[in-house]
Design a protein around this motif. Sequence first.
Motif, PDB file in Angstrom:
ATOM      1  N   ALA A  86       0.811  -1.215   0.000  1.00 46.12           N
ATOM      2  CA  ALA A  86       0.000   0.000   0.000  1.00 46.12           C
ATOM      3  C   ALA A  86       0.846   1.267   0.000  1.00 46.12           C
ATOM      4  O   ALA A  86       0.525   2.246  -0.687  1.00 46.12           O
ATOM      5  N   CYS A  87       1.947   1.283   0.756  1.00 42.55           N
ATOM      6  CA  CYS A  87       2.742   2.500   0.922  1.00 42.55           C
ATOM      7  C   CYS A  87       3.784   2.708  -0.174  1.00 42.55           C
ATOM      8  O   CYS A  87       4.054   3.842  -0.575  1.00 42.55           O
ATOM      9  N   PHE A  88       4.392   1.613  -0.618  1.00 44.43           N
ATOM     10  CA  PHE A  88       5.531   1.720  -1.538  1.00 44.43           C
ATOM     11  C   PHE A  88       5.263   1.117  -2.912  1.00 44.43           C
ATOM     12  O   PHE A  88       6.135   1.156  -3.781  1.00 44.43           O
ATOM     13  N   GLY A  89       4.073   0.544  -3.114  1.00 44.76           N
ATOM     14  CA  GLY A  89       3.768  -0.062  -4.403  1.00 44.76           C
ATOM     15  C   GLY A  89       4.526  -1.347  -4.668  1.00 44.76           C
ATOM     16  O   GLY A  89       4.649  -1.776  -5.819  1.00 44.76           O
ATOM     17  N   LEU A  90       5.056  -1.988  -3.602  1.00 49.23           N
ATOM     18  CA  LEU A  90       5.772  -3.252  -3.768  1.00 49.23           C
ATOM     19  C   LEU A  90       4.747  -4.375  -3.943  1.00 49.23           C
ATOM     20  O   LEU A  90       3.945  -4.629  -3.041  1.00 49.23           O
ATOM     21  N   PRO A  91       4.758  -5.074  -5.079  1.00 44.51           N
ATOM     22  CA  PRO A  91       3.812  -6.167  -5.277  1.00 44.51           C
ATOM     23  C   PRO A  91       4.084  -7.304  -4.285  1.00 44.51           C
ATOM     24  O   PRO A  91       5.173  -7.880  -4.277  1.00 44.51           O
TER      25      PRO A  91
END
Length: 335
Positions: free
Chosen positions: A158-163
């Motif tokens: 949610a915060c960093f866009g890390l899948p």
Amino acid sequence: MRLLVTGGAGFVGSNLVRAALRHGGYADVRVIDDFSTGVERNLAGIEAEVIRGSILDGEALSRAMLGRDAVVHLAALPSVPRSIADPVSTHAANATGTLCVLEAARRADVPHVVVASSSSVYGANPVLPKDELAWTRPMSPYAVSKLSTEAYALAYQACFGLPTLAFRFFNIFGPGQRHDHAYAAVIPRFVHAALRGEPVVVHGDGRQSRDFTYVETVCRVLLDAVTRRVQHAQPVNLAFGNRIELQTVLTQLEQIIGRPIERTMLAPRPGDVRHSQADTGTLRQLFPDVAPTPVEDGLRATVEWFRGWLPAPAPRERAGHAEALGSTVAVTSPS
């Protein structure tokens, strides 16, 4: 596909590494493991790079992340009883360790991270089957640490866009699972004792139930998730709704090995959940092609693996077993 498996010398990790190399497409597999619970023999004959180090060691973890296309994060200190005996170490390995893995992946621009949470997070919630959106009430430090594991993975998404994809493992069993330590899971302890003609220990009345899942099925799902880069905004149960009582497991084992199994019944253990069963809707939606191995088939394969690995019992042990066949034995509740 360049894959990193944290905890790759452990039970699930080593099975996953073998499956990745066996099924192709994963010619470059790297493992990081500090061998605190994993064992070197699990990686014997495997063509994988092994970094001996802890996920809490920033330098070792950074080296492990270099050039990876995906991470399957399995490194952890398992077991409810272990966490009750040493909650601080459990938190450090499972909660802080997961945070370190996610941050290292983010800094190295690794495009996909799969993490292992646990059905223990449902804890005191009595509703069956367990739906991923149901309330959680952990009953042990281990369960709390696994709730942190999945929460960190989803927060980084949610915060960093890390899948990321957070699986809630249920009771995984199969070849290579250790029986020989104080916090061993229930099925390897049952199988080891039964093959040696010794009583099996059951904590509780044996009517407690678990959603047992064969390790090969788990590995198929993990590899499919990594190959297709599956991500999800909620945790996902990785089990198939096969709720089986421990006494039923023992009955199936008796049929497989062809003789009665003696049971020793002890008091229930603190922190153990009475019943566990997965709601499979989300898993089926994300992985519609995965067919689970039937539990009895998995038990048969596990017994055959133990038969090939265990030394034959001494003559005295066999004689003692023959004299004890008419007595009653016990069942151990799973960790």
